[in-house]
Structure formats: structure tokens, C-alpha cells
Design a protein around this motif. Sequence first.
Motif, PDB file in Angstrom:
ATOM      1  N   GLY A  25       0.788  -1.222   0.000  1.00 46.70           N
ATOM      2  CA  GLY A  25       0.000   0.000   0.000  1.00 46.70           C
ATOM      3  C   GLY A  25       0.817   1.266   0.000  1.00 46.70           C
ATOM      4  O   GLY A  25       0.317   2.338   0.358  1.00 46.70           O
ATOM      5  N   SER A  26       2.091   1.162  -0.392  1.00 45.84           N
ATOM      6  CA  SER A  26       2.977   2.322  -0.382  1.00 45.84           C
ATOM      7  C   SER A  26       3.918   2.250  -1.569  1.00 45.84           C
ATOM      8  O   SER A  26       4.129   1.185  -2.147  1.00 45.84           O
ATOM      9  N   SER A  27       4.499   3.388  -1.892  1.00 44.46           N
ATOM     10  CA  SER A  27       5.523   3.413  -2.937  1.00 44.46           C
ATOM     11  C   SER A  27       6.918   3.472  -2.349  1.00 44.46           C
ATOM     12  O   SER A  27       7.902   3.576  -3.074  1.00 44.46           O
ATOM     13  N   SER A  28       7.002   3.389  -1.009  1.00 45.74           N
ATOM     14  CA  SER A  28       8.284   3.490  -0.304  1.00 45.74           C
ATOM     15  C   SER A  28       8.665   2.134   0.275  1.00 45.74           C
ATOM     16  O   SER A  28       7.814   1.282   0.535  1.00 45.74           O
ATOM     17  N   THR A  29       9.951   1.955   0.511  1.00 50.51           N
ATOM     18  CA  THR A  29      10.427   0.742   1.178  1.00 50.51           C
ATOM     19  C   THR A  29      10.549   0.943   2.684  1.00 50.51           C
ATOM     20  O   THR A  29      10.834  -0.012   3.403  1.00 50.51           O
ATOM     21  N   VAL A  30      10.355   2.169   3.164  1.00 54.16           N
ATOM     22  CA  VAL A  30      10.551   2.476   4.583  1.00 54.16           C
ATOM     23  C   VAL A  30       9.318   2.067   5.386  1.00 54.16           C
ATOM     24  O   VAL A  30       8.212   2.571   5.157  1.00 54.16           O
ATOM     25  N   LEU A  31       9.515   1.155   6.325  1.00 55.43           N
ATOM     26  CA  LEU A  31       8.435   0.704   7.195  1.00 55.43           C
ATOM     27  C   LEU A  31       8.149   1.717   8.295  1.00 55.43           C
ATOM     28  O   LEU A  31       7.002   1.937   8.681  1.00 55.43           O
ATOM     29  N   GLY A  32       9.230   2.324   8.836  1.00 53.88           N
ATOM     30  CA  GLY A  32       9.077   3.288   9.921  1.00 53.88           C
ATOM     31  C   GLY A  32      10.383   3.471  10.659  1.00 53.88           C
ATOM     32  O   GLY A  32      11.450   3.034  10.205  1.00 53.88           O
ATOM     33  N   TYR A  33      10.282   4.113  11.834  1.00 54.36           N
ATOM     34  CA  TYR A  33      11.465   4.431  12.631  1.00 54.36           C
ATOM     35  C   TYR A  33      11.282   3.850  14.027  1.00 54.36           C
ATOM     36  O   TYR A  33      10.249   4.057  14.679  1.00 54.36           O
ATOM     37  N   PHE A  34      12.305   3.130  14.489  1.00 54.37           N
ATOM     38  CA  PHE A  34      12.191   2.321  15.693  1.00 54.37           C
ATOM     39  C   PHE A  34      13.442   2.466  16.560  1.00 54.37           C
ATOM     40  O   PHE A  34      14.490   2.916  16.091  1.00 54.37           O
ATOM     41  N   HIS A  35      13.309   2.018  17.807  1.00 47.80           N
ATOM     42  CA  HIS A  35      14.487   1.972  18.676  1.00 47.80           C
ATOM     43  C   HIS A  35      15.484   0.939  18.119  1.00 47.80           C
ATOM     44  O   HIS A  35      15.098  -0.186  17.788  1.00 47.80           O
ATOM     45  N   PRO A  36      16.766   1.311  18.026  1.00 54.13           N
ATOM     46  CA  PRO A  36      17.766   0.369  17.495  1.00 54.13           C
ATOM     47  C   PRO A  36      18.240  -0.602  18.572  1.00 54.13           C
ATOM     48  O   PRO A  36      19.361  -0.510  19.071  1.00 54.13           O
ATOM     49  N   THR A  37      17.374  -1.551  18.927  1.00 54.46           N
ATOM     50  CA  THR A  37      17.732  -2.472  20.013  1.00 54.46           C
ATOM     51  C   THR A  37      18.938  -3.332  19.657  1.00 54.46           C
ATOM     52  O   THR A  37      19.665  -3.776  20.545  1.00 54.46           O
ATOM     53  N   PHE A  38      19.176  -3.568  18.356  1.00 61.41           N
ATOM     54  CA  PHE A  38      20.379  -4.314  17.975  1.00 61.41           C
ATOM     55  C   PHE A  38      21.613  -3.542  18.424  1.00 61.41           C
ATOM     56  O   PHE A  38      22.602  -4.123  18.895  1.00 61.41           O
ATOM     57  N   LEU A  39      21.584  -2.205  18.287  1.00 63.82           N
ATOM     58  CA  LEU A  39      22.714  -1.364  18.675  1.00 63.82           C
ATOM     59  C   LEU A  39      22.849  -1.307  20.190  1.00 63.82           C
ATOM     60  O   LEU A  39      23.970  -1.383  20.726  1.00 63.82           O
ATOM     61  N   TYR A  40      21.729  -1.191  20.889  1.00 65.58           N
ATOM     62  CA  TYR A  40      21.774  -1.191  22.347  1.00 65.58           C
ATOM     63  C   TYR A  40      22.433  -2.480  22.859  1.00 65.58           C
ATOM     64  O   TYR A  40      23.283  -2.454  23.753  1.00 65.58           O
ATOM     65  N   GLU A  41      22.003  -3.601  22.275  1.00 66.48           N
ATOM     66  CA  GLU A  41      22.555  -4.874  22.743  1.00 66.48           C
ATOM     67  C   GLU A  41      24.019  -5.019  22.363  1.00 66.48           C
ATOM     68  O   GLU A  41      24.822  -5.561  23.134  1.00 66.48           O
ATOM     69  N   SER A  42      24.395  -4.549  21.189  1.00 65.60           N
ATOM     70  CA  SER A  42      25.795  -4.612  20.779  1.00 65.60           C
ATOM     71  C   SER A  42      26.675  -3.834  21.748  1.00 65.60           C
ATOM     72  O   SER A  42      27.726  -4.325  22.196  1.00 65.60           O
ATOM     73  N   LEU A  43      26.259  -2.625  22.099  1.00 65.35           N
ATOM     74  CA  LEU A  43      27.039  -1.813  23.039  1.00 65.35           C
ATOM     75  C   LEU A  43      27.065  -2.458  24.423  1.00 65.35           C
ATOM     76  O   LEU A  43      28.105  -2.454  25.099  1.00 65.35           O
ATOM     77  N   PHE A  44      25.930  -3.019  24.840  1.00 67.30           N
ATOM     78  CA  PHE A  44      25.887  -3.688  26.136  1.00 67.30           C
ATOM     79  C   PHE A  44      26.865  -4.856  26.185  1.00 67.30           C
ATOM     80  O   PHE A  44      27.563  -5.059  27.191  1.00 67.30           O
ATOM     81  N   CYS A  45      26.948  -5.632  25.108  1.00 69.43           N
ATOM     82  CA  CYS A  45      27.855  -6.780  25.080  1.00 69.43           C
ATOM     83  C   CYS A  45      29.316  -6.335  25.155  1.00 69.43           C
ATOM     84  O   CYS A  45      30.144  -7.008  25.780  1.00 69.43           O
ATOM     85  N   LEU A  46      29.635  -5.210  24.531  1.00 64.34           N
ATOM     86  CA  LEU A  46      31.003  -4.688  24.625  1.00 64.34           C
ATOM     87  C   LEU A  46      31.320  -4.263  26.060  1.00 64.34           C
ATOM     88  O   LEU A  46      32.423  -4.521  26.566  1.00 64.34           O
ATOM     89  N   VAL A  47      30.364  -3.605  26.704  1.00 66.68           N
ATOM     90  CA  VAL A  47      30.556  -3.212  28.106  1.00 66.68           C
ATOM     91  C   VAL A  47      30.696  -4.452  28.982  1.00 66.68           C
ATOM     92  O   VAL A  47      31.536  -4.505  29.889  1.00 66.68           O
ATOM     93  N   LEU A  48      29.881  -5.481  28.706  1.00 63.07           N
ATOM     94  CA  LEU A  48      29.964  -6.723  29.468  1.00 63.07           C
ATOM     95  C   LEU A  48      31.330  -7.373  29.304  1.00 63.07           C
ATOM     96  O   LEU A  48      31.935  -7.840  30.281  1.00 63.07           O
TER      97      LEU A  48
END
Length: 311
Positions: A189-212
Motif C-alpha cells: 500500500g505504499s511506494s516506499s520501502t521504509v516501514l518506519g522508525y524504531f528503537h535500534p535495540t540491535f545497537l543497544y545490545e551490541s554496546l551492552f555486550c562490549l561493556v559486558l
Amino acid sequence: MTTALVATLPAALPASIPSPTSGVWHLGPVPIRAYALCILAGIAVAVWVTGRRLRDRGHAPELAVDISAWAVPFGIVGGRLYHVITTPDPYFGQGGQPLHAFFIWQGGLGIWGAIALGTLGAWIGARRHGVPLMDFADAAVPGVAVAQALGRWGNWFNNELYGRRTDVPWKLEIHCWDQAAGHATTCPGSSSTVLGYFHPTFLYESLFCLVLALALVVVDRRLRLRRGQLFGLYVAGYPLGRIVFELMRSDEAHRILGQRVNVWTSVLVFLLGVAIVRANRTRPVALPGGGGGGDGSTETQEPSVTSHHSE
């Protein structure tokens, strides 16, 4: 001039974190998937870190490769099994494709299954090469945390593992995605590929793992830990972050008593980690150069010290 520069800075910064529109490249007929590359990069770093830390414990560093040759395949199988069992609908639900359960390159490795079977594989490898399992586990866990941090960037390439919708400055742009093809597709129902904007939980977890990972190294250096306790701290530490990130996610998931399955798993794994720390509190101090049999059963008490060092 400085004031003008500061005033134009917000306009120069991106309004969101972009996501790739493709997670696969082709070298002729051969597909190269970013998800797989991130996993392989994480494995390589983990093996290198483990080798250095095994050397500090009096073992040949090349044993990291020998034991990982058992741990890694077991971990991949365990991770995939956990994912398929806890997310069965894409494979065995209505319209599901059972054969796709083997398509690991499309994403979907559950860390809990990877740790469980990976530890079993490490135990087999450690016994074969005469290394106490807890020596290997204590040496490995900081590198494993770094590997998780790198692996999460595979989720970025696949436009997955994101949280709820948001308008924060670091919001993540997510595309509608063709999982099989590995690239963005036009949203219904759209001409765009963008679904929306969300919290980057992948990035949060990546940074958390580095801190861990950093915290594990610091604790290993500064505290008088017993063999196996650092492993237990990792097992208990990772779920603390994972629970937060799971509660932030908005994708569909199986639930028990209103909570995502991974939340309950995280709670159980945390308790297991605490139990591992307590169970190993009477074992020998985890000093570099420790000996012992392949299963750790012939370890002897080593002199107590106030501190020790490892990489």
C-alpha cells in the motif's frame, strides 16, 4: 563563526540511523550475506581473544582453535534449534516452509541455544585436548561477548531486531524486507520501502555486550575469582541486558503469562549463572598456569593471592 557552526550542526547530522537496503552481495553466482560475515567476524575475534587468555592460564594458545572447532558447530546448531523451537510459525505454521529451518544465512540464531550446545561442544573439545573446561570457559567468555556484539550487526543488515516506534534522534530507519532475497522491498500500500522508525535495540545490545566484555576482563584482573566463576558471571550478566531489550521489542513473539519467551528464558539463565558462581566458590583460585585434568576433576588447590592478571 563558532556560533554559526554550532547552529548548523543539527542540520548536518542525519535525522535517523539508516539501515541497509540490501544484506547480500553477489560474486557471480555466489551470494555473500552480511549476516554470515558478521557471525564469522565474531567467531574469529572470540577465538583470538580466547587463545590469548588461554596462554595467560598456562595453556597453548592454539588450543583455542582446536576446542572451538567443536564449540562453534555445536553452538550454531544449538542456536538454530532454539530459534526454530521458540519461533516455529515461519517454518511449521500455516503457510510455513519447513525447509527454511535450515536456511541459517537468512538470520535466526538464538543465543541461549548457542551457549547451551556450544558449551557441550567445548566440553568435548576440552576433554580431547586435556584442558579443564572451566579454564577454557573463563578464557572464552569475554571474547564470546564481543562476538555477540559483532553478530548483532548482522541483524542491522537484515533490518531486524528493532524495538518500538520512536522519534528519538538516534531512531533506526527500517525497511520492509524480503527475507529470502535479502533486500528491501516496497511496503504494501505504499511506494516506499521504509516501514518506519524504531528503537535500534540491535545497537543497544551490541554496546551492552562490549561493556559486558570489558567488565569481565576488569573483574578477572582485579578480583580473586575461583575457576568457573567468571563463566558464571557472564551467564548471569548477559540476561540483565537482554531482559531490557526484549521488553523494548515490538515484533511478534510467543508469550507465557503475558511475557515473551525470551524474557522468561533470561530469568532462568540469570539464576543459572548465579548458581554457577556459587557452585564454584570452593574451587581453586583461577590463576594463570593452572593445571588439572581434562574434566577439571584432578585440579589441586593453588596458593591464594590477592589479585591476578589475565588479558
